[in-house]
Motif scaffolding. Structure first.
Motif, PDB file in Angstrom:
ATOM      1  N   GLN A 189       0.895  -1.329  -0.121  1.00  0.00           N
ATOM      2  CA  GLN A 189      -0.013  -0.248  -0.091  1.00  0.00           C
ATOM      3  C   GLN A 189       0.812   1.325  -0.042  1.00  0.00           C
ATOM      4  N   ASN A 190       0.975   1.691  -1.130  1.00  0.00           N
ATOM      5  CA  ASN A 190       2.130   2.955  -1.233  1.00  0.00           C
ATOM      6  C   ASN A 190       1.154   4.269  -0.803  1.00  0.00           C
ATOM      7  N   GLU A 191       0.731   4.210   0.515  1.00  0.00           N
ATOM      8  CA  GLU A 191       0.138   5.300   1.039  1.00  0.00           C
ATOM      9  C   GLU A 191       0.848   5.896   2.495  1.00  0.00           C
ATOM     10  N   PRO A 192       1.062   7.175   2.664  1.00  0.00           N
ATOM     11  CA  PRO A 192       1.656   7.628   3.876  1.00  0.00           C
ATOM     12  C   PRO A 192       0.831   7.190   5.283  1.00  0.00           C
ATOM     13  N   LEU A 193      -0.619   7.011   4.890  1.00  0.00           N
ATOM     14  CA  LEU A 193      -1.293   6.605   6.199  1.00  0.00           C
ATOM     15  C   LEU A 193      -1.178   5.057   6.401  1.00  0.00           C
ATOM     16  N   PHE A 194      -1.065   4.284   5.455  1.00  0.00           N
ATOM     17  CA  PHE A 194      -0.671   2.935   5.841  1.00  0.00           C
ATOM     18  C   PHE A 194       0.479   2.596   6.434  1.00  0.00           C
ATOM     19  N   LEU A 195       1.627   3.361   5.812  1.00  0.00           N
ATOM     20  CA  LEU A 195       2.916   3.188   6.470  1.00  0.00           C
ATOM     21  C   LEU A 195       3.151   3.409   7.690  1.00  0.00           C
ATOM     22  N   ILE A 196       2.578   4.813   8.161  1.00  0.00           N
ATOM     23  CA  ILE A 196       2.691   5.238   9.273  1.00  0.00           C
ATOM     24  C   ILE A 196       2.017   4.475  10.387  1.00  0.00           C
ATOM     25  N   GLY A 197       0.583   4.032   9.788  1.00  0.00           N
ATOM     26  CA  GLY A 197       0.009   3.417  10.968  1.00  0.00           C
ATOM     27  C   GLY A 197       0.659   2.106  11.075  1.00  0.00           C
ATOM     28  N   THR A 198       1.212   1.482  10.121  1.00  0.00           N
ATOM     29  CA  THR A 198       1.833   0.269  10.480  1.00  0.00           C
ATOM     30  C   THR A 198       3.115   0.380  11.208  1.00  0.00           C
ATOM     31  N   VAL A 199       3.842   1.223  11.295  1.00  0.00           N
ATOM     32  CA  VAL A 199       4.977   1.476  12.209  1.00  0.00           C
ATOM     33  C   VAL A 199       4.412   1.569  13.526  1.00  0.00           C
ATOM     34  N   LEU A 200       3.316   2.599  13.805  1.00  0.00           N
ATOM     35  CA  LEU A 200       2.737   2.845  15.160  1.00  0.00           C
ATOM     36  C   LEU A 200       2.162   1.586  15.585  1.00  0.00           C
ATOM     37  N   PHE A 201       1.532   0.549  14.994  1.00  0.00           N
ATOM     38  CA  PHE A 201       1.014  -0.610  15.518  1.00  0.00           C
ATOM     39  C   PHE A 201       1.974  -1.666  15.619  1.00  0.00           C
ATOM     40  N   LEU A 202       2.817  -1.493  14.898  1.00  0.00           N
ATOM     41  CA  LEU A 202       4.119  -2.580  14.993  1.00  0.00           C
ATOM     42  C   LEU A 202       4.624  -2.318  16.430  1.00  0.00           C
ATOM     43  N   SER A 203       4.949  -1.022  16.706  1.00  0.00           N
ATOM     44  CA  SER A 203       5.568  -0.578  17.986  1.00  0.00           C
ATOM     45  C   SER A 203       4.957  -0.981  19.306  1.00  0.00           C
ATOM     46  N   ALA A 204       3.413  -0.878  18.923  1.00  0.00           N
ATOM     47  CA  ALA A 204       2.858  -1.513  20.227  1.00  0.00           C
ATOM     48  C   ALA A 204       2.850  -3.022  20.329  1.00  0.00           C
ATOM     49  N   LEU A 205       2.802  -3.585  19.199  1.00  0.00           N
ATOM     50  CA  LEU A 205       3.011  -5.188  19.119  1.00  0.00           C
ATOM     51  C   LEU A 205       4.507  -5.707  19.833  1.00  0.00           C
ATOM     52  N   LEU A 206       5.297  -4.713  19.455  1.00  0.00           N
ATOM     53  CA  LEU A 206       6.886  -4.971  19.975  1.00  0.00           C
ATOM     54  C   LEU A 206       6.893  -5.124  21.736  1.00  0.00           C
ATOM     55  N   ALA A 207       6.077  -4.162  22.080  1.00  0.00           N
ATOM     56  CA  ALA A 207       6.073  -4.127  23.482  1.00  0.00           C
ATOM     57  C   ALA A 207       5.133  -5.255  23.981  1.00  0.00           C
ATOM     58  N   ASP A 208       4.200  -5.678  23.332  1.00  0.00           N
ATOM     59  CA  ASP A 208       3.326  -6.868  23.651  1.00  0.00           C
ATOM     60  C   ASP A 208       3.914  -8.124  23.671  1.00  0.00           C
ATOM     61  N   PHE A 209       5.284  -8.289  22.733  1.00  0.00           N
ATOM     62  CA  PHE A 209       6.000  -9.459  22.544  1.00  0.00           C
ATOM     63  C   PHE A 209       6.687  -9.478  23.927  1.00  0.00           C
ATOM     64  N   VAL A 210       7.310  -8.301  24.438  1.00  0.00           N
ATOM     65  CA  VAL A 210       7.892  -8.294  25.879  1.00  0.00           C
ATOM     66  C   VAL A 210       7.013  -8.996  26.768  1.00  0.00           C
ATOM     67  N   THR A 211       5.712  -8.393  26.760  1.00  0.00           N
ATOM     68  CA  THR A 211       4.674  -8.868  27.981  1.00  0.00           C
ATOM     69  C   THR A 211       4.563 -10.376  27.885  1.00  0.00           C
ATOM     70  N   THR A 212       4.455 -10.818  26.517  1.00  0.00           N
ATOM     71  CA  THR A 212       4.253 -12.223  26.478  1.00  0.00           C
ATOM     72  C   THR A 212       5.142 -13.196  27.291  1.00  0.00           C
ATOM     73  N   ILE A 213       6.639 -12.667  27.020  1.00  0.00           N
ATOM     74  CA  ILE A 213       7.584 -13.368  27.623  1.00  0.00           C
ATOM     75  C   ILE A 213       7.439 -13.204  29.314  1.00  0.00           C
ATOM     76  N   CYS A 214       7.099 -12.255  29.687  1.00  0.00           N
ATOM     77  CA  CYS A 214       6.736 -12.223  31.294  1.00  0.00           C
ATOM     78  C   CYS A 214       5.504 -13.082  31.602  1.00  0.00           C
ATOM     79  N   ASP A 215       4.437 -13.203  30.696  1.00  0.00           N
ATOM     80  CA  ASP A 215       3.550 -13.854  31.012  1.00  0.00           C
ATOM     81  C   ASP A 215       3.872 -15.237  30.952  1.00  0.00           C
ATOM     82  N   ALA A 216       4.721 -15.825  30.054  1.00  0.00           N
ATOM     83  CA  ALA A 216       5.432 -17.344  30.199  1.00  0.00           C
ATOM     84  C   ALA A 216       5.876 -17.562  31.451  1.00  0.00           C
ATOM     85  N   PHE A 217       6.553 -16.735  32.022  1.00  0.00           N
ATOM     86  CA  PHE A 217       7.205 -16.978  33.490  1.00  0.00           C
ATOM     87  C   PHE A 217       5.921 -16.886  34.387  1.00  0.00           C
ATOM     88  N   LEU A 218       5.242 -15.947  34.394  1.00  0.00           N
ATOM     89  CA  LEU A 218       3.961 -15.896  35.500  1.00  0.00           C
ATOM     90  C   LEU A 218       3.031 -17.013  35.305  1.00  0.00           C
TER      91      LEU A 218
END
Length: 436
Positions: A114-143
């Motif tokens: 999707q060669n659109e600025p909105l799609f690209l910026i939105g993807t970067v933002l949502f992937l940033s949130a998912l990266l934090a969620d990945f860290v959380t899942t490792i913590c959840d595995a331990f807990l």
């Protein structure tokens, strides 16, 4: 003998308590999820929601690919070594590095998809949130492995509360610019994920001594052992979620796709009940297997089967009867399209079948049957692809939508039937052999 019996009873209590805490938390999470879905559906127009859904589904595909099965493996591994800080730290490093690799690929690919600025910026933002969620899942595995899911649940709920509060603020101060609406929702997602991540790390830090040393052999072992389960997750996500979503996106108009996305989102939330239960059961089920308590393992399997069967019937029957009311309440009546009257009940049927999928997947995973399961997953994926390709030959949107949903239902049903037969036979044979 008394010590062994006491240990088993204690384990059963831990499983029950962990499950109770998670389900209590998930009920609250479900309520917050309903509120959040309703706020987003009202905050965004149908066109905006279609853009938002396209961004999130695109990013989530790469998130599933980057998962690599680490969560399930860590619950199984930490169940044997519940205080191992080195395993935790190395898994965390592996999780972040592999996620970054996949997410960079996602961002580069977005330039061509999707060669659109909105799609690209939105993807970067949502992937940033998912990266934090990945860290959380490792913590959840331990807990999870240490039966401390009350803390993990609290961290998750606090993040959801922050998310709800921020969405409510946006709704009461709704911007005029259409592009900003989607980006603001994604920005709120980052805030929520960061709150949950930092609190989860805090809880883990209280219970183990972190060992800040990268062990490359350990990283390779984790990756190698986790990979089959990770591939299973990718294949299942393709035919259960992402391929149906993609074909709906390219075949349906924007309004129809928005309605599809809302109904699909509700069905996916409903399908999480079995996931929560099975991951709660996994450490105890694995313990029974390791200790050769095959009778208790089979009894636990039968009990969970009955629970999930009853829950699946409840979700499908009552959800289908109140389809119109549910969509109006959970999202907005603008997402109800009369000609697609069958869509929501069919998706609830898919969610109900997925309860059986979680049952057989976690059971066979605990029994070390990942490779067997993966081969059957490829068969299910092939079935879904054939039906989805046939959908592209149809010209009517109603028939196209029906074929898309049938593809997911057919694939999921095949793997559930094959998996149930395999799990039932293995547990029966193990119990029978052990009795001799």
């Amino acid at each position: 003998m008394n010590i062994g019996t006491s240990s088993v009873v204690s384990l059963e209590k831990k499983i029950a308590f962990s499950t109770l805490v998670q389900y209590g938390g998930k009920i609250v999470q479900l309520v917050l999820g309903i509120i959040n879905l309703r706020l987003i559906a009202r905050f965004l127009s149908m066109h905006e929601y279609g853009v938002y859904a396209a961004i999130t589904e695109y990013a989530l595909f790469f998130s599933v690919a980057a998962n690599l099965g680490l969560f399930a493996y860590l619950v199984r591994r930490i169940s044997d070594q519940p205080k191992d800080g080195q395993v935790f730290f190395n898994a965390l490093i592996l999780r972040v590095v592999t996620a970054l690799v996949f997410f960079v690929i996602a961002i580069v690919s977005a330039l061509f998809v999707q060669n659109e600025p909105l799609f690209l910026i939105g993807t970067v933002l949502f992937l940033s949130a998912l990266l934090a969620d990945f860290v959380t899942t490792i913590c959840d595995a331990f807990l999870q492995a240490n039966y401390l899911m009350g803390r993990a649940t609290f961290a998750l709920l606090l993040g959801k509360i922050v998310y709800s509060g921020a969405l409510l603020f946006l709704l009461t101060n709704q911007p005029v610019i259409e592009t900003a609406s989607v980006l603001m929702v994604l920005g709120v997602t980052i805030l929520s994920s960061l709150v949950t991540m930092w609190l989860s790390l805090f809880y883990v830090r209280q219970k183990i001594k972190w060992q800040w040393q990268i062990v490359w052999a350990e990283l390779w072992t984790i990756l190698k052992v986790s990979l089959p389960f990770g591939i299973i997750n990718i294949v299942n996500a393709l035919y259960f979620r992402f391929l149906p979503d993609y074909f709906a996106y390219i075949l349906l108009d924007k309004a129809s796709f928005s309605a599809f996305s809302i109904a699909f989102k509700i069905a996916q939330v409903a399908s999480l009940f079995s996931t929560f239960l099975m991951f709660s059961v996994l450490p105890g089920f694995r313990k029974y297997i390791d200790d050769q308590h095959w009778q208790k393992a089979r009894k636990l399997y039968r009990d969970i089967t009955r629970i999930l069967s009853g829950l699946a019937l409840f979700v499908f029957i009552f959800g289908s009867l109140g389809a119109t009311t549910l969509i109006s309440f959970l999202a907005d009546k603008k997402y109800i399209i009369e000609q697609y009257w069958f869509m929501f009940p069919a998706m609830l049927l898919l969610a109900a079948i997925s309860y059986g999928y979680d049952l057989v997947l976690i059971t066979l995973f605990a029994l070390g049957q990942e490779r067997w399961f993966l081969k059957r997953e490829l068969i299910a994926l092939a079935i879904a692809l054939v039906i989805l390709l046939l959908a592209t030959q149809l010209t009517d949107n109603i028939w196209q939508l029906g074929a898309i949903i049938v593809a997911a239902i057919s694939a999921e049903t095949v793997i559930v039937v094959l998996g149930y037969q395999k799990a039932h036979r293995l547990l029966h044979d193990k119990e029978l052999n052990h009795s001799f």
